[in-house]
Design an enzyme around this catalytic site. Structure first.
Site, PDB file in Angstrom:
ATOM      1  N   THR A 160      -6.194  -1.354  10.180  1.00 49.54           N
ATOM      2  CA  THR A 160      -6.994  -2.379   9.494  1.00 49.54           C
ATOM      3  C   THR A 160      -8.358  -2.582  10.162  1.00 49.54           C
ATOM      4  OG1 THR A 160      -7.076  -4.788   9.213  1.00 49.54           O
ATOM      5  CG2 THR A 160      -5.619  -4.004  10.898  1.00 49.54           C
ATOM      6  N   ASP A 161      -9.308  -3.122   9.391  1.00 47.88           N
ATOM      7  CA  ASP A 161     -10.614  -3.463   9.980  1.00 47.88           C
ATOM      8  C   ASP A 161     -10.514  -4.721  10.858  1.00 47.88           C
ATOM      9  OD1 ASP A 161     -10.262  -5.366   7.960  1.00 47.88           O
ATOM     10  OD2 ASP A 161     -12.244  -5.090   7.068  1.00 47.88           O
ATOM     11  N   GLU A 162      -9.362  -5.434  10.773  1.00 49.83           N
ATOM     12  CA  GLU A 162      -9.230  -6.676  11.548  1.00 49.83           C
ATOM     13  C   GLU A 162      -9.201  -6.423  13.051  1.00 49.83           C
ATOM     14  OE1 GLU A 162      -6.628  -9.678   9.992  1.00 49.83           O
ATOM     15  OE2 GLU A 162      -6.647  -8.802   8.001  1.00 49.83           O
ATOM     16  N   ILE A 211       0.840  -1.212   0.000  1.00 58.04           N
ATOM     17  CA  ILE A 211       0.000   0.000   0.000  1.00 58.04           C
ATOM     18  C   ILE A 211       0.878   1.267   0.000  1.00 58.04           C
ATOM     19  CG2 ILE A 211      -1.813   1.272   1.227  1.00 58.04           C
ATOM     20  CD1 ILE A 211      -2.701  -1.429   2.442  1.00 58.04           C
ATOM     21  N   LYS A 254      -1.972  -4.551  15.810  1.00 59.61           N
ATOM     22  CA  LYS A 254      -2.477  -3.322  15.157  1.00 59.61           C
ATOM     23  C   LYS A 254      -3.445  -2.601  16.102  1.00 59.61           C
ATOM     24  CE  LYS A 254      -1.853  -1.851  11.553  1.00 59.61           C
ATOM     25  NZ  LYS A 254      -0.822  -0.948  11.000  1.00 59.61           N
ATOM     26  N   TYR A 256      -1.496 -10.582  14.705  1.00 58.71           N
ATOM     27  CA  TYR A 256      -1.404  -9.401  13.819  1.00 58.71           C
ATOM     28  C   TYR A 256      -2.427  -8.350  14.221  1.00 58.71           C
ATOM     29  CZ  TYR A 256      -2.561  -6.444   9.794  1.00 58.71           C
ATOM     30  OH  TYR A 256      -2.865  -5.363   8.992  1.00 58.71           O
ATOM     31  N   ASP A 279      11.787   2.978   5.366  1.00 57.92           N
ATOM     32  CA  ASP A 279      11.395   1.555   5.338  1.00 57.92           C
ATOM     33  C   ASP A 279      12.603   0.707   5.722  1.00 57.92           C
ATOM     34  OD1 ASP A 279       8.921  -0.057   3.520  1.00 57.92           O
ATOM     35  OD2 ASP A 279      10.653  -1.159   4.272  1.00 57.92           O
ATOM     36  N   LYS A 280      12.333  -0.325   6.491  1.00 57.46           N
ATOM     37  CA  LYS A 280      13.407  -1.232   6.929  1.00 57.46           C
ATOM     38  C   LYS A 280      13.803  -2.210   5.820  1.00 57.46           C
ATOM     39  CE  LYS A 280      13.862  -4.855  10.481  1.00 57.46           C
ATOM     40  NZ  LYS A 280      13.131  -5.524  11.565  1.00 57.46           N
ATOM     41  N   ASN A 291     -14.043 -15.966   0.212  1.00 65.26           N
ATOM     42  CA  ASN A 291     -12.727 -16.273  -0.362  1.00 65.26           C
ATOM     43  C   ASN A 291     -12.842 -17.223  -1.550  1.00 65.26           C
ATOM     44  OD1 ASN A 291     -11.469 -14.651   1.473  1.00 65.26           O
ATOM     45  ND2 ASN A 291     -10.671 -16.304   2.751  1.00 65.26           N
ATOM     46  N   ARG A 317      -7.212 -21.878   9.333  1.00 66.99           N
ATOM     47  CA  ARG A 317      -6.272 -21.123  10.167  1.00 66.99           C
ATOM     48  C   ARG A 317      -6.869 -21.004  11.574  1.00 66.99           C
ATOM     49  NH1 ARG A 317      -6.325 -15.144   8.071  1.00 66.99           N
ATOM     50  NH2 ARG A 317      -4.482 -15.629   6.869  1.00 66.99           N
ATOM     51  N   PRO A 318      -6.053 -21.186  12.645  1.00 66.77           N
ATOM     52  CA  PRO A 318      -6.624 -21.026  13.994  1.00 66.77           C
ATOM     53  C   PRO A 318      -7.119 -19.600  14.216  1.00 66.77           C
ATOM     54  CG  PRO A 318      -4.224 -21.441  14.077  1.00 66.77           C
ATOM     55  CD  PRO A 318      -4.618 -21.521  12.641  1.00 66.77           C
TER      56      PRO A 318
HETATM   57  N1  LIG Z   1      -2.945  -5.070   2.934  1.00 65.75           N
HETATM   58  C1  LIG Z   1      -4.155  -4.820   3.427  1.00 65.75           C
HETATM   59  O1  LIG Z   1      -5.148  -5.369   2.949  1.00 65.75           O
HETATM   60  C2  LIG Z   1      -4.329  -3.820   4.546  1.00 65.75           C
HETATM   61  C3  LIG Z   1      -5.626  -3.415   4.877  1.00 65.75           C
HETATM   62  C4  LIG Z   1      -5.793  -2.456   5.873  1.00 65.75           C
HETATM   63  C5  LIG Z   1      -4.695  -1.908   6.520  1.00 65.75           C
HETATM   64  N2  LIG Z   1      -3.440  -2.338   6.185  1.00 65.75           N
HETATM   65  C6  LIG Z   1      -2.298  -1.714   6.898  1.00 65.75           C
HETATM   66  O2  LIG Z   1      -1.607  -0.916   5.940  1.00 65.75           O
HETATM   67  C7  LIG Z   1      -0.216  -0.926   6.214  1.00 65.75           C
HETATM   68  C8  LIG Z   1       0.546  -1.378   4.979  1.00 65.75           C
HETATM   69  O3  LIG Z   1       0.111  -2.681   4.610  1.00 65.75           O
HETATM   70  P1  LIG Z   1       0.767  -3.450   3.385  1.00 65.75           P
HETATM   71  O4  LIG Z   1      -0.202  -4.469   2.944  1.00 65.75           O
HETATM   72  O5  LIG Z   1       1.292  -2.462   2.400  1.00 65.75           O
HETATM   73  O6  LIG Z   1       1.991  -4.171   4.128  1.00 65.75           O
HETATM   74  P2  LIG Z   1       3.298  -4.800   3.497  1.00 65.75           P
HETATM   75  O7  LIG Z   1       3.631  -5.956   4.374  1.00 65.75           O
HETATM   76  O8  LIG Z   1       3.153  -5.015   2.036  1.00 65.75           O
HETATM   77  O9  LIG Z   1       4.411  -3.657   3.688  1.00 65.75           O
HETATM   78  C9  LIG Z   1       4.889  -3.272   4.939  1.00 65.75           C
HETATM   79  C10 LIG Z   1       6.145  -2.435   4.736  1.00 65.75           C
HETATM   80  O10 LIG Z   1       6.601  -2.024   6.036  1.00 65.75           O
HETATM   81  C11 LIG Z   1       8.000  -2.218   6.114  1.00 65.75           C
HETATM   82  N3  LIG Z   1       8.349  -2.474   7.526  1.00 65.75           N
HETATM   83  C12 LIG Z   1       7.956  -3.516   8.297  1.00 65.75           C
HETATM   84  N4  LIG Z   1       8.484  -3.396   9.530  1.00 65.75           N
HETATM   85  C13 LIG Z   1       9.223  -2.248   9.535  1.00 65.75           C
HETATM   86  C14 LIG Z   1       9.987  -1.574  10.513  1.00 65.75           C
HETATM   87  N5  LIG Z   1      10.152  -2.084  11.739  1.00 65.75           N
HETATM   88  N6  LIG Z   1      10.580  -0.409  10.179  1.00 65.75           N
HETATM   89  C15 LIG Z   1      10.432   0.126   8.946  1.00 65.75           C
HETATM   90  N7  LIG Z   1       9.734  -0.484   7.965  1.00 65.75           N
HETATM   91  C16 LIG Z   1       9.131  -1.655   8.255  1.00 65.75           C
HETATM   92  C17 LIG Z   1       8.280  -3.426   5.214  1.00 65.75           C
HETATM   93  O11 LIG Z   1       9.644  -3.450   4.793  1.00 65.75           O
HETATM   94  C18 LIG Z   1       7.300  -3.186   4.081  1.00 65.75           C
HETATM   95  O12 LIG Z   1       7.875  -2.399   3.062  1.00 65.75           O
HETATM   96  C19 LIG Z   1      -0.011  -1.843   7.411  1.00 65.75           C
HETATM   97  O13 LIG Z   1       0.098  -1.041   8.555  1.00 65.75           O
HETATM   98  C20 LIG Z   1      -1.274  -2.683   7.461  1.00 65.75           C
HETATM   99  O14 LIG Z   1      -1.585  -3.072   8.779  1.00 65.75           O
HETATM  100  C21 LIG Z   1      -3.222  -3.269   5.210  1.00 65.75           C
END
Ligand SMILES: NC(=O)c1ccc[n+]([C@@H]2O[C@H](COP(=O)([O-])OP(=O)(O)OC[C@H]3O[C@@H](n4cnc5c(N)ncnc54)[C@H](O)[C@@H]3O)[C@@H](O)[C@H]2O)c1
Length: 357
Positions: free
Chosen positions: A142-144, A21, A178, A174, A41-42, A273, A310-311
């Protein structure tokens, strides 16, 4: 306070911008606004600089490889870069991994958010005048965190949706991590007046999605004629949102959202799903018909393999997005049917992206 995306020259610090995202958000901001970006980003397994290759040479973009748990590095970034807005997406995001190894989720999602809040607050305390008044910290969640909702297979009549005041009831490591981060963000707002906004979004899908998640995994396993695992009978319902619709909502929240508020974001696309998986198989029959007669299948659907659930698996998520629609004028542009076709097309056209991961 609100900002004009064409006239303002804001600097946005985005965490997690090499992820699914975050990278879509960066591409959108560079293409559609005059804002500049500091991407922190890490680069965990889920982050890829390839996902932002199209903007990496843009003079309005810089990348810093930093762990958000590292307060020394974060302090330096705030001091050197002086951002106007923080958009915090960095997180460990895969539920199955959180079940196998929760510790990374506790570190990045809880300690990382705490560290960013504290360094952000220290920096904000040094600001003066309009720069201080307009500063904001957008926490992307997230909505989770709300747990699961009644499922149509088990309930007659109208089915409830998650609203901004639904109680928190997370089921997985997870979603619990969050939820903790959301609580920290709200506490920093209430206790320190730190200007925060929280967003809670439903499941995203689209280009550059890491192949371990349901939609890209289905597409890529099908293309390689590998089994497509589906938990239990695949009856779990998710409310799918195309990732570019999500990032448009995030940009609206960052520029026009009200401090202290929460906005739920969702696509109004509830699907089981198994419907999603079968839908992708049907699209692939049209876009990439099976040719290899040596494969022991005649249809992609034959690859579906039902596996042990999944549990703690939540059965249904669904978002009431009426607040962001009414207050900020957001609405999704893609239906699931249009968005999923674009997504499948993207994976067919971009093997170089996923083959390098
Ligand atoms: N994917 C979904 O459907 C969804 C829906 C709602 C909310 N979100 C939230 O949106 C955000 C992004 O989700 P995504 O799907 O893009 O995740 P993703 O796993 O694709 O990307 C996460 C990014 O964060 C970086 N990262 C992780 N730990 C780190 C740290 N300690 N320091 C710096 N960087 C770090 C990773 O390198 C990666 O680039 C998350 O917070 C997630 O909870 C995701």
């Amino acid at each position: 306070m609100s900002f004009d995306t064409k006239k303002s020259f804001l600097k946005i610090l985005i965490t997690g911008g090499a992820g699914f995202i975050g990278s879509a958000l960066i591409r959108q901001i560079i293409d559609e606004t005059n804002f500049s970006i500091v991407n922190v980003d890490k680069l965990t397994y889920a982050g890829s600089l390839q996902s932002i290759a199209t903007v990496s040479n843009n003079p309005r973009y810089i990348f810093k490889q930093i762990d958000i748990c590292n307060h020394v590095e974060l302090k330096k970034i705030f001091k050197d870069q002086k951002p106007d807005i923080i958009m915090h997406l960095a997180a460990e995001s895969h539920v199955d991994r959180s079940i196998d190894k929760p510790s990374d989720f506790i570190k990045s999602n809880i300690i990382g958010t705490y560290t960013l809040l504290e360094q952000g607050r220290d920096y904000w305390n040094t600001l003066k005048g309009d720069k201080k008044k307009s500063f904001r910290f957008i926490h992307i969640s997230t909505d989770e965190v709300y747990g699961d909702l009644p499922h149509p297979d088990h309930k007659d009549g109208s089915l409830p949706l998650f609203t901004e005041i639904s109680p928190y009831k997370p089921s997985s490591p997870y979603s619990a991590s969050k939820a903790s981060s959301d609580h920290l963000v709200r506490a920093w707002n209430r206790t320190y007046d730190f200007p925060t906004i929280v967003t809670n979004c439903s499941n995203n899908y689209g280009p550059y999605h890491y192949p371990e998640k349901l939609i890209p995994m289905t597409i890529l396993n099908a293309l390689e004629a590998k089994p497509i695992p589906v938990y239990a009978k695949g009856n779990q319902i998710r409310d799918w949102l195309y990732v570019y619709d999500h990032v448009k909502a995030l940009l609206l929240v960052a520029t026009k959202g009200k401090i202290g508020e929460t906005y739920n974001i969702g696509g109004n696309n509830e699907k089981k799903n198994i419907e999603v998986v079968k839908g992708i198989c049907a699209i692939l029959e049209e876009m990439a018909p099976l040719k290899d007669s040596s494969l022991k299948i005649t249809k992609y659907e034959n690859l579906i393999k039902y596996v042990k659930d999944r549990p703690g698996h939540d059965m249904r998520y669904a978002i009431d997005a009426s607040k962001i629609k009414k207050e900020l004028g957001w609405k999704p542009l893609e239906t699931f049917e249009t968005g999923i076709k674009k997504t499948v097309r993207w994976y067919l056209d971009n093997p170089s992206w996923y083959k390098k991961l």
